[in-house]
Design an enzyme around this catalytic site. Structure first.
Site, PDB file in Angstrom:
ATOM      1  N   SER A  43       0.836  -1.201   0.000  1.00  0.00           N
ATOM      2  CA  SER A  43       0.000   0.000   0.000  1.00  0.00           C
ATOM      3  C   SER A  43       0.869   1.250   0.000  1.00  0.00           C
ATOM      4  O   SER A  43       1.626   1.502   0.941  1.00  0.00           O
ATOM      5  CB  SER A  43      -0.914   0.012   1.223  1.00  0.00           C
ATOM      6  OG  SER A  43      -1.586   1.253   1.272  1.00  0.00           O
ATOM      7  N   MET A  73     -11.970   5.144  -1.300  1.00  0.00           N
ATOM      8  CA  MET A  73     -12.734   5.330  -0.051  1.00  0.00           C
ATOM      9  C   MET A  73     -13.354   6.719  -0.124  1.00  0.00           C
ATOM     10  O   MET A  73     -12.982   7.643   0.600  1.00  0.00           O
ATOM     11  CB  MET A  73     -11.803   5.168   1.151  1.00  0.00           C
ATOM     12  CG  MET A  73     -11.413   3.708   1.394  1.00  0.00           C
ATOM     13  SD  MET A  73      -9.935   3.528   2.394  1.00  0.00           S
ATOM     14  CE  MET A  73      -8.697   3.678   1.117  1.00  0.00           C
ATOM     15  N   ASP A 104      -7.439  -6.439   3.063  1.00  0.00           N
ATOM     16  CA  ASP A 104      -6.771  -5.141   3.232  1.00  0.00           C
ATOM     17  C   ASP A 104      -6.878  -4.656   4.676  1.00  0.00           C
ATOM     18  O   ASP A 104      -7.972  -4.385   5.154  1.00  0.00           O
ATOM     19  CB  ASP A 104      -7.443  -4.136   2.276  1.00  0.00           C
ATOM     20  CG  ASP A 104      -6.782  -2.771   2.266  1.00  0.00           C
ATOM     21  OD1 ASP A 104      -5.719  -2.607   2.885  1.00  0.00           O
ATOM     22  OD2 ASP A 104      -7.350  -1.869   1.617  1.00  0.00           O
ATOM     23  N   HIS A 113      -8.090   1.732  -4.665  1.00  0.00           N
ATOM     24  CA  HIS A 113      -9.139   1.514  -3.663  1.00  0.00           C
ATOM     25  C   HIS A 113      -9.741   2.870  -3.315  1.00  0.00           C
ATOM     26  O   HIS A 113      -9.112   3.671  -2.625  1.00  0.00           O
ATOM     27  CB  HIS A 113      -8.483   0.837  -2.443  1.00  0.00           C
ATOM     28  CG  HIS A 113      -9.390   0.641  -1.273  1.00  0.00           C
ATOM     29  ND1 HIS A 113      -8.891   0.317  -0.015  1.00  0.00           N
ATOM     30  CD2 HIS A 113     -10.741   0.702  -1.152  1.00  0.00           C
ATOM     31  CE1 HIS A 113      -9.914   0.202   0.828  1.00  0.00           C
ATOM     32  NE2 HIS A 113     -11.032   0.435   0.174  1.00  0.00           N
ATOM     33  N   MET A 133      -8.657   8.568  -0.318  1.00  0.00           N
ATOM     34  CA  MET A 133      -9.607   8.914   0.772  1.00  0.00           C
ATOM     35  C   MET A 133     -10.046  10.363   0.628  1.00  0.00           C
ATOM     36  O   MET A 133      -9.219  11.237   0.364  1.00  0.00           O
ATOM     37  CB  MET A 133      -8.916   8.743   2.123  1.00  0.00           C
ATOM     38  CG  MET A 133      -8.306   7.377   2.351  1.00  0.00           C
ATOM     39  SD  MET A 133      -7.490   7.338   3.944  1.00  0.00           S
ATOM     40  CE  MET A 133      -6.751   5.694   3.889  1.00  0.00           C
ATOM     41  N   ASP A 189      -4.540   3.880  -2.151  1.00  0.00           N
ATOM     42  CA  ASP A 189      -5.680   4.243  -1.302  1.00  0.00           C
ATOM     43  C   ASP A 189      -6.067   5.703  -1.494  1.00  0.00           C
ATOM     44  O   ASP A 189      -5.289   6.609  -1.181  1.00  0.00           O
ATOM     45  CB  ASP A 189      -5.319   4.024   0.171  1.00  0.00           C
ATOM     46  CG  ASP A 189      -5.242   2.557   0.523  1.00  0.00           C
ATOM     47  OD1 ASP A 189      -6.226   1.835   0.270  1.00  0.00           O
ATOM     48  OD2 ASP A 189      -4.193   2.130   1.044  1.00  0.00           O
ATOM     49  N   MET A 192     -12.342  -5.723   3.794  1.00  0.00           N
ATOM     50  CA  MET A 192     -11.618  -4.851   4.730  1.00  0.00           C
ATOM     51  C   MET A 192     -11.433  -5.593   6.060  1.00  0.00           C
ATOM     52  O   MET A 192     -12.407  -6.025   6.673  1.00  0.00           O
ATOM     53  CB  MET A 192     -12.386  -3.553   4.975  1.00  0.00           C
ATOM     54  CG  MET A 192     -12.346  -2.534   3.851  1.00  0.00           C
ATOM     55  SD  MET A 192     -10.708  -2.039   3.266  1.00  0.00           S
ATOM     56  CE  MET A 192      -9.899  -1.512   4.770  1.00  0.00           C
ATOM     57  N   HIS A 237      -0.993  -1.063  -4.442  1.00  0.00           N
ATOM     58  CA  HIS A 237      -2.305  -0.749  -3.872  1.00  0.00           C
ATOM     59  C   HIS A 237      -2.337   0.751  -3.571  1.00  0.00           C
ATOM     60  O   HIS A 237      -1.470   1.283  -2.883  1.00  0.00           O
ATOM     61  CB  HIS A 237      -2.550  -1.555  -2.596  1.00  0.00           C
ATOM     62  CG  HIS A 237      -3.923  -1.377  -2.026  1.00  0.00           C
ATOM     63  ND1 HIS A 237      -5.038  -1.993  -2.556  1.00  0.00           N
ATOM     64  CD2 HIS A 237      -4.372  -0.627  -0.988  1.00  0.00           C
ATOM     65  CE1 HIS A 237      -6.106  -1.647  -1.866  1.00  0.00           C
ATOM     66  NE2 HIS A 237      -5.736  -0.807  -0.902  1.00  0.00           N
TER      67      HIS A 237
HETATM   68  C1  DX5 Z   1      -6.877   1.398   5.051  1.00  0.00           C
HETATM   69  C2  DX5 Z   1      -6.343   1.189   3.661  1.00  0.00           C
HETATM   70  C3  DX5 Z   1      -5.303   0.161   3.598  1.00  0.00           C
HETATM   71  C4  DX5 Z   1      -4.073   0.487   4.399  1.00  0.00           C
HETATM   72  C5  DX5 Z   1      -3.540  -0.812   4.916  1.00  0.00           C
HETATM   73  O1  DX5 Z   1      -7.970   2.223   5.006  1.00  0.00           O
HETATM   74  O2  DX5 Z   1      -7.381   0.788   2.783  1.00  0.00           O
HETATM   75  O3  DX5 Z   1      -4.958  -0.155   2.271  1.00  0.00           O
HETATM   76  O4  DX5 Z   1      -3.084   1.140   3.663  1.00  0.00           O
HETATM   77  O5  DX5 Z   1      -2.507  -0.534   5.761  1.00  0.00           O
HETATM   78  P1  DX5 Z   1      -1.910  -1.599   6.768  1.00  0.00           P
HETATM   79  O6  DX5 Z   1      -1.387  -2.729   5.959  1.00  0.00           O
HETATM   80  O7  DX5 Z   1      -0.833  -0.803   7.447  1.00  0.00           O
HETATM   81  O8  DX5 Z   1      -3.005  -2.010   7.715  1.00  0.00           O
HETATM   82 ZN    ZN Z   2      -6.793  -0.043   0.771  1.00  0.00          ZN
END
Ligand code: DX5
Ligand code: ZN
Length: 224
Positions: free
Chosen positions: A8, A68, A175, A66, A37, A35, A137, A33
């Site tokens: 990630s 969010m 994840d 991903h 947000m 993320d 998740m 990956h």
């Molecule tokens: C959380 C993200 C994950 C995050 C995972 O909201 O969707 O992808 O980066 O991080 P770790 O592996 O540190 O839990």
């Molecule tokens: Zn993620």
């Protein structure tokens, strides 16, 4: 193909982003990956198109994005233009999920659906055949480095059973809180793709950690 590790980028050092992208390029990771947000769907903001642009230019492996964010339909085309290979939206953020997934595929990407920890696999019953990926998740989304939720093993098995029952081609991604002590069990339950942020980037040797995670997992077939 072997099991996929997807580091990630959220946990990368953004002051040395090029270095960390190169590390992933040269490692045994399968995907990046990514993320995204929005500070509304989750109580945190990450990054957006400027970082996607750098990843598109420098990453040599597929970008697994991903989202969010609320109302993700607004940005499907732009993520396609920014090189997303997989675009995953949250079940909880989509009013017309069938339409959203069809649009993602129409824009040439694989369509993923993410389930928050409280959302049961059974809610995917009528949409699983239209999913290329289900992201389970294993923490509440919004932050890296959180504690793994134990119910995830059961959730993965439930998703796997649904996939088999409905003859879906979807792969399962997990994840949040993935580490050496749960990776093998997650794969054994049916996870095909393991996201790892903190575990990789807090390791003394991130590339070696990616190799260790990969080696700890049985070989499985993934065709996304
Ligand atoms: C959380 C993200 C994950 C995050 C995972 O909201 O969707 O992808 O980066 O991080 P770790 O592996 O540190 O839990
Ligand atoms: Zn993620």
């Amino acid at each position: 193909m072997s099991a996929i590790i997807a580091p990630s980028v959220l946990s990368a050092d953004f002051g040395n982003l090029q270095r960390d992208i190169e590390m992933i390029n040269n490692s045994q990771a399968g995907w990046f990956h990514v993320d995204i947000m929005d500070g509304v769907f989750v109580p945190n903001m990450s990054f957006g198109f400027p970082v996607m642009k750098v990843l598109k230019e420098q990453a040599t492996k597929p970008l697994d994005v991903h989202l969010m964010i609320v109302d993700p339909d607004r940005y499907i085309q732009r993520f396609a233009e920014h090189g997303a290979h997989v675009l995953t939206v949250h079940y909880e953020a989509c009013t017309h999920l069938h339409r959203t997934l069809a649009e993602i595929r129409k824009q040439g990407m694989k369509a993923g659906v993410a389930l928050n920890p409280h959302t049961p696999a059974a809610l995917l019953q009528d949409i699983i055949a239209d999913c290329d990926l289900v992201l389970v998740m294993s923490v509440n989304p919004g932050f890296g480095g959180q504690k793994f939720i134990e119910n995830t093993y059961q959730k993965i098995s439930d998703v796997k059973n649904l996939i088999l029952q409905k003859n879906s081609q979807a792969v399962i991604e997990v994840d949040g809180g993935v580490a050496m002590d749960n990776a093998a069990r997650l794969a054994a339950c049916g996870a095909d793709v393991l996201v790892a942020g903190n575990t990789v980037f807090s390791a003394a040797n991130p590339s070696a950690m990616i190799t260790d995670l990969r080696n700890s997992i049985e070989t499985v077939n993934v065709s996304v």
